[in-house]
Scaffold this motif. Structure first.
Motif, PDB file in Angstrom:
ATOM      1  N   ASN A   1       0.836  -1.204   0.000  1.00  0.00           N
ATOM      2  CA  ASN A   1       0.000   0.000   0.000  1.00  0.00           C
ATOM      3  C   ASN A   1       0.871   1.254   0.000  1.00  0.00           C
ATOM      4  O   ASN A   1       1.179   1.803   1.045  1.00  0.00           O
TER       5      ASN A   1
ATOM      6  N   TRP B   1      -6.797   3.676   0.759  1.00  0.00           N
ATOM      7  CA  TRP B   1      -6.129   2.822  -0.234  1.00  0.00           C
ATOM      8  C   TRP B   1      -7.191   2.263  -1.179  1.00  0.00           C
ATOM      9  O   TRP B   1      -8.203   1.727  -0.741  1.00  0.00           O
TER      10      TRP B   1
ATOM     11  N   SER C   1      -4.904   5.757  -4.299  1.00  0.00           N
ATOM     12  CA  SER C   1      -5.043   6.238  -2.926  1.00  0.00           C
ATOM     13  C   SER C   1      -5.576   7.658  -2.951  1.00  0.00           C
ATOM     14  O   SER C   1      -5.518   8.342  -3.989  1.00  0.00           O
TER      15      SER C   1
END
Length: 333
Positions: free
Chosen positions: A132, A253, A287
């Protein structure tokens, strides 16, 4: 119509029917078989991003999707092998604690595509990695936190001090420092990906020492903040609907860009070992900073202006959030 002409037409029609089931045409029409192996529940914030993106692809009719949750590390390799042997064409999961085993499975099934959360490098020909890369919205969330703290003390509770967590914490801290150089931090890792009670207790300890904003990298932290009437900043998912008076901002995310890319490449027979991390960045819509929502009028106007300007700079390429994978060890007394 002559017998000869009738037979000719029948032969052409049969050939056309067979052609429609040729390997290339069939593969294009068939749904990709995708399996996922998770060590935590589907609702855990990190895994939920993968699960939601894959369920969306399933709802669009692009894939057949099967998934296993709460798989112990000791069983991870076995479950991966079962899916690969069962015909899964793309296997998704997290290899952080089972790197060697997951990579061994990929070697044994070279025709299967693997997209795994990992701190390591891609492994040719079929083991792609991701994590992430949401340090950009984490920086923005830190700016909000720095502008909201009154005690100038921010507590941070994480799962494990791995690069994927460390870089988000450092980005958050840098963002807070930009708008409030006086802010101090306390950092604790609970050594678990899913232990809300333990995370809650760690948060209580920091609040008792004066923290009035908590960085909720794990579930349980926002519950502690709510009980003690301090603020929290979310990570990966937006939980403001559950904590409308507590969660002021969240770094979100979006796994869809990575999952959709992997599905397309696997379908086209073009899947290779690559790093999908960059597809989690803001320019790829992987994101974002969540809307301030219930805190829209509570965050100081000058902070909002600074955050918006920084977001524009990130998207425009004039500002790059530094990636620092080292373990943060900041602590206030």
């Amino acid at each position: 119509m002559t017998l000869r002409r009738s037979l000719l037409l029948s032969t052409v029609a049969a050939a056309a029917a067979l052609a429609s089931f040729a390997p290339g045409a069939f593969a294009q029409a068939a749904k990709l078989k995708v399996a996922a192996v998770y060590t935590v529940p589907f609702e855990q914030q990190w895994v939920s991003r993968l699960h939601i993106a894959l369920k969306a692809a399933e709802a669009r009719g692009e894939i057949e999707y099967k998934a296993s949750e709460n798989i112990a590390n000791a069983d991870y390799e076995r479950v991966m092998r079962e899916y690969a042997t069962g015909g899964a064409q793309l296997i998704v999961g997290e290899a952080f604690a089972v790197e060697a085993a997951a990579r061994k499975v990929a070697k044994d099934f070279p025709k299967t595509s693997f997209l795994m959360g990992s701190s390591g490098k891609p492994q040719a020909p079929n083991f792609a990695v991701f994590d992430n890369y949401i340090q950009e919205p984490s920086y923005l969330a830190g700016m909000v936190a720095g502008g909201m703290t009154k005690s100038n003390k921010i507590g941070m509770v994480g799962g494990f001090p791995i690069p994927e967590v460390n870089r988000l914490m450092h980005a958050f801290m840098a963002g807070a420092k930009e708008v409030n150089p006086k802010v101090e931090f306390s950092v604790t890792f609970i050594n678990s990906w899913f232990d809300p009670p333990k995370a809650k207790e760690a948060a209580f300890a920091m609040i008792d020492k004066g923290a009035d904003v908590m960085y909720a990298e794990r579930f349980g932290v926002s519950d502690a903040a709510k009980e003690r009437k301090v603020l929290a900043v979310g990570n990966v998912i937006n939980t403001q609907d559950k904590y409308p008076d507590t969660v002021v901002a969240s770094a979100l995310w979006h796994m869809e860009p990575s999952i959709d890319r992997a599905i397309k490449l696997a379908k086209d027979g073009k899947f290779t070992a690559e790093d999908y991390g960059p597809y989690s960045m803001m320019k790829h819509k992987g994101s974002s900073l969540a809307p301030l929502g219930t805190f829209e009028k509570k965050v100081p106007a000058d902070i909002v202006t600074k955050v918006q300007a920084k977001e524009k700079a990130i998207l425009g390429g004039s500002f790059t959030v530094k990636v620092d994978d080292s373990q943060p060890k900041a602590a206030f007394k």
